[in-house]
Design a protein around this motif. Sequence first.
Motif, short mmCIF file in Angstrom:
data_model
loop_
_atom_site.label_atom_id
_atom_site.label_comp_id
_atom_site.label_asym_id
_atom_site.label_seq_id
_atom_site.Cartn_x
_atom_site.Cartn_y
_atom_site.Cartn_z
N PHE A 152 0.77 -0.91 0.24
CA PHE A 152 0.07 -0.01 0.18
C PHE A 152 0.85 1.21 0.14
O PHE A 152 1.86 1.39 0.87
CB PHE A 152 -1.06 -0.22 1.09
CG PHE A 152 -2.20 1.37 1.26
CD1 PHE A 152 -2.69 1.14 0.28
CD2 PHE A 152 -1.17 2.09 2.49
CE1 PHE A 152 -3.89 2.52 0.78
CE2 PHE A 152 -2.24 3.41 2.65
CZ PHE A 152 -3.48 3.51 2.12
N GLN A 153 0.34 2.14 -1.21
CA GLN A 153 1.37 3.60 -0.80
C GLN A 153 0.14 4.18 -0.89
O GLN A 153 -1.01 4.62 -1.03
CB GLN A 153 1.79 3.98 -2.50
CG GLN A 153 2.72 2.92 -2.93
CD GLN A 153 3.42 2.80 -3.91
OE1 GLN A 153 4.79 3.70 -4.32
NE2 GLN A 153 2.84 2.75 -5.65
N SER A 154 0.66 5.16 0.97
CA SER A 154 -0.85 6.42 0.98
C SER A 154 -0.44 7.90 -0.21
O SER A 154 -1.17 8.53 -0.01
CB SER A 154 0.59 6.55 2.22
OG SER A 154 0.97 7.29 2.61
N LYS A 155 1.07 8.15 -0.33
CA LYS A 155 1.16 9.26 -1.66
C LYS A 155 1.86 8.69 -2.29
O LYS A 155 2.96 8.93 -3.00
CB LYS A 155 2.31 10.06 -0.71
CG LYS A 155 1.39 10.53 1.00
CD LYS A 155 2.67 11.69 1.55
CE LYS A 155 2.24 12.13 2.68
NZ LYS A 155 3.13 13.38 3.76
N ALA A 156 1.02 7.82 -3.29
CA ALA A 156 1.75 7.30 -4.94
C ALA A 156 1.33 8.15 -5.69
O ALA A 156 0.46 9.10 -5.52
CB ALA A 156 1.15 6.42 -5.19
N ARG A 157 2.37 8.48 -6.53
CA ARG A 157 2.27 9.78 -7.13
C ARG A 157 2.56 8.86 -8.61
O ARG A 157 3.41 8.25 -9.18
CB ARG A 157 2.89 10.42 -6.78
CG ARG A 157 4.94 10.12 -7.04
CD ARG A 157 5.90 11.47 -6.43
NE ARG A 157 7.50 11.17 -6.64
CZ ARG A 157 7.63 11.52 -5.52
NH1 ARG A 157 7.13 11.10 -4.49
NH2 ARG A 157 8.90 10.60 -5.25
N GLY A 158 1.85 9.61 -9.77
CA GLY A 158 2.29 9.65 -11.17
C GLY A 158 3.40 10.63 -11.42
O GLY A 158 3.47 11.23 -10.98
N ARG A 159 3.22 10.77 -12.89
CA ARG A 159 3.86 11.54 -14.28
C ARG A 159 3.51 13.30 -13.27
O ARG A 159 2.20 12.99 -13.10
CB ARG A 159 3.85 11.48 -15.33
CG ARG A 159 4.85 12.14 -16.24
CD ARG A 159 5.28 11.07 -17.09
NE ARG A 159 4.97 12.38 -18.73
CZ ARG A 159 4.33 12.54 -19.58
NH1 ARG A 159 3.55 12.37 -19.94
NH2 ARG A 159 5.53 13.61 -20.73
N ARG A 160 4.50 13.47 -13.74
CA ARG A 160 4.06 15.61 -13.29
C ARG A 160 3.32 15.42 -12.01
O ARG A 160 2.25 16.53 -11.93
CB ARG A 160 3.21 16.13 -14.60
CG ARG A 160 3.57 15.61 -16.29
CD ARG A 160 3.32 16.50 -16.80
NE ARG A 160 2.22 16.72 -17.12
CZ ARG A 160 1.60 15.28 -18.12
NH1 ARG A 160 2.55 15.54 -18.71
NH2 ARG A 160 0.04 15.79 -18.38
N GLY A 161 3.62 14.21 -11.18
CA GLY A 161 3.36 14.98 -9.43
C GLY A 161 1.89 14.23 -9.70
O GLY A 161 0.53 14.97 -8.18
#
Length: 317
Positions: free
Chosen positions: A112-121
Amino acid sequence: MRNHQNPLKLIEILADGQFHSGEELAANFGITRAGINKYIKMLREWGIVLSSVQGKGYCLASRLDLLNKTKIEQYYQSDNQIEIVPIIDSTNQYLLDKIASLTSGDCCVAEFQSKARGRRGRQWFAPFGTNLYFSMYWRLDQGIAAAMGLSLVVGIVVANILRQLSGKNIKVKWPNDLYLDDQKLAGILVELAGKTGDCAHVIIGIGVNLMMTHPDPSIVNQKWANLGEVDRNLLVAKVAQTLKQTLTEFEQKGLTAFINDWNRLDNFANRPVKLLIGDHIIRGVAKGINEQGALMLEQNGKINAYIGGEISLRSDE
């Protein structure tokens, strides 16, 4: 840091997909029913879907295939670290924070990721135990310029692995996504650290939808697909092993060696597309990539190259 030991132990108990009563669970942990309810609430916050039936107790909506270091090592024995951190803010950030102690090929995976991010934030939806959340560290001695096209090569690697494991027709989408039936299946986030003229420290993040249900519509605002049930521990091992081998080849040969593979897997090859650059829309027919990893578009009989920045690719059909 919040202690997640007991909620994770509760997940291990519930992972069999059977009902477990509140009384049984409370006795197991030596706490009250109210304490169990707090853990159940936390599990739901992590995106775990639970059934609660009076007289029967709690049950997961589906059995969980939890990450297991021993199982991963049965599939892939390596000198590199493959660290499992069940609850994390971001696997990429975790590796970025400890670059000084890493060796090329070291990995981190999470439930589990609580602050998962993708491209460009952009925020990435990352519920517990249903998808792949994977990051790898790599050092490029040639410097930041040598990373050009790296996300495309990673896309090829992951697409081939997913095709092999699932038998499904997985495709790549420029510059950093994987598609299944014209729907987003996976995303790749390559982050670089280092100064011009120095070596480049590269963190490669990979997120794959496997058994995701009910994603938050405020985060997932496009058509998406699931790969389906696969052995997640085998998937981690194959990604770690194949990515390490391929990155070694990429360092030696560059993107040129992979262009044919990209064109073979290109979801939008010879299809009308539109590029979104800020408020501007550029239309053309997709014609693969060049040696710099730029997207090639046919427009009015000419081939033009577009690369990087705030470009977003969409179908124009």
